[in-house]
Design a protein around this motif. Sequence first.
Motif, PDB file in Angstrom:
ATOM      1  N   ARG A  39      21.159  54.787   4.444  1.00 38.31           N
ATOM      2  CA  ARG A  39      21.650  55.941   3.699  1.00 38.31           C
ATOM      3  C   ARG A  39      21.744  55.598   2.220  1.00 38.31           C
ATOM      4  O   ARG A  39      22.023  54.456   1.842  1.00 38.31           O
ATOM      5  CB  ARG A  39      23.029  56.371   4.216  1.00 38.31           C
ATOM      6  CG  ARG A  39      23.004  56.946   5.626  1.00 38.31           C
ATOM      7  CD  ARG A  39      24.419  57.272   6.089  1.00 38.31           C
ATOM      8  NE  ARG A  39      24.441  57.747   7.464  1.00 38.31           N
ATOM      9  CZ  ARG A  39      24.398  59.021   7.806  1.00 38.31           C
ATOM     10  NH1 ARG A  39      24.339  59.947   6.858  1.00 38.31           N
ATOM     11  NH2 ARG A  39      24.427  59.384   9.076  1.00 38.31           N
ATOM     12  N   ASN A  41      23.536  55.383  -0.981  1.00 40.85           N
ATOM     13  CA  ASN A  41      24.897  55.315  -1.499  1.00 40.85           C
ATOM     14  C   ASN A  41      24.829  54.800  -2.930  1.00 40.85           C
ATOM     15  O   ASN A  41      24.474  53.643  -3.165  1.00 40.85           O
ATOM     16  CB  ASN A  41      25.740  54.377  -0.620  1.00 40.85           C
ATOM     17  CG  ASN A  41      27.200  54.345  -1.031  1.00 40.85           C
ATOM     18  OD1 ASN A  41      27.526  54.089  -2.185  1.00 40.85           O
ATOM     19  ND2 ASN A  41      28.088  54.582  -0.081  1.00 40.85           N
ATOM     20  N   SER A  43      27.135  54.157  -5.168  1.00 43.36           N
ATOM     21  CA  SER A  43      28.086  53.101  -5.525  1.00 43.36           C
ATOM     22  C   SER A  43      27.576  51.738  -5.078  1.00 43.36           C
ATOM     23  O   SER A  43      27.629  50.757  -5.826  1.00 43.36           O
ATOM     24  CB  SER A  43      29.455  53.390  -4.894  1.00 43.36           C
ATOM     25  OG  SER A  43      30.018  54.574  -5.436  1.00 43.36           O
ATOM     26  N   LYS A  63      22.496  62.172  -7.172  1.00 44.13           N
ATOM     27  CA  LYS A  63      21.950  61.718  -5.889  1.00 44.13           C
ATOM     28  C   LYS A  63      20.792  62.593  -5.424  1.00 44.13           C
ATOM     29  O   LYS A  63      19.786  62.103  -4.899  1.00 44.13           O
ATOM     30  CB  LYS A  63      23.064  61.706  -4.839  1.00 44.13           C
ATOM     31  CG  LYS A  63      22.672  61.090  -3.511  1.00 44.13           C
ATOM     32  CD  LYS A  63      23.881  61.065  -2.580  1.00 44.13           C
ATOM     33  CE  LYS A  63      23.516  60.513  -1.214  1.00 44.13           C
ATOM     34  NZ  LYS A  63      24.687  60.514  -0.295  1.00 44.13           N
TER      35      LYS A  63
END
Length: 207
Positions: A39, A41, A43, A63
Amino acid sequence: MSNNPTPLAMALSQRKSEERATPLSAFRMARRWWLEGRRLNLSLLAEELGIGRATLMRWVGNKDLLMGEILWSLYKGIYDQALERANETPGLEGIDYLAQIYNDINVALIESRPLHDFMHNEPQWSLQLLTSQVAGLQQRLMGTWKDLFEKEIAANNINPEMDAESLAFYIIKIGEGAIYCDLICGRQPDPGPANTAFRLLVNGHTR
C-alpha cells in the motif's frame, strides 16, 4: 603502509551524501512498492527516503497524483509495447491495426498482477483513480488515443462518424466497463466484447 584512503573507501564514504532523495527517486520507490503489492503510505515513503513528509508532498502534490503517475507509467509501458507489436505486424492497417492495439492493451491490463492486487486491496480508491479525472490519468489516456485516431484519420485509414476526441472518450469508457468493473467484483474480464464494441464505434462494423 599508506594511510591515504583508497578510491573505494572515498566513494563509500561519500555515497550517502550523494544519494540524496529527489522527486524522481521518490516516484521510483513508490512505483516499486506498488508493483510489489504494498500500500502507498506517504509517511513511510518519506521516512524511507530520509526526507520530511512536507517535502514529499511538495514534490508529488498528493497521494492521488502520485498514484496517478504510477498508473500512467504502467499504462504507457503497455501502450508502447502494443504499438510496437502492431507496427511490426506486416499488412496490419486501419481498423485492424487499431483494434489489435486496443485488444493487446486490455489483455495486458487484465493480466497485470499489480493492478489486480490494487483493485482487490483498495477497490474504492483504485476505481476512483482509474475512472475519473482526479489523478489526471484519464486526460492522458484520452490524449494518447486522440493523437492516434487523428493520425489514422489524416492518413485515410479510418473514416469514423465521430471526431477523434469523442472516440477516445468512449473507447476508454468501454474499456473501463469491460475490465475494471469485473476486476472489482472478482470476475475474470473478457476483452472480446470490448474489442467488438471498439470496431463498431470506430469503423461501423465488426470485420
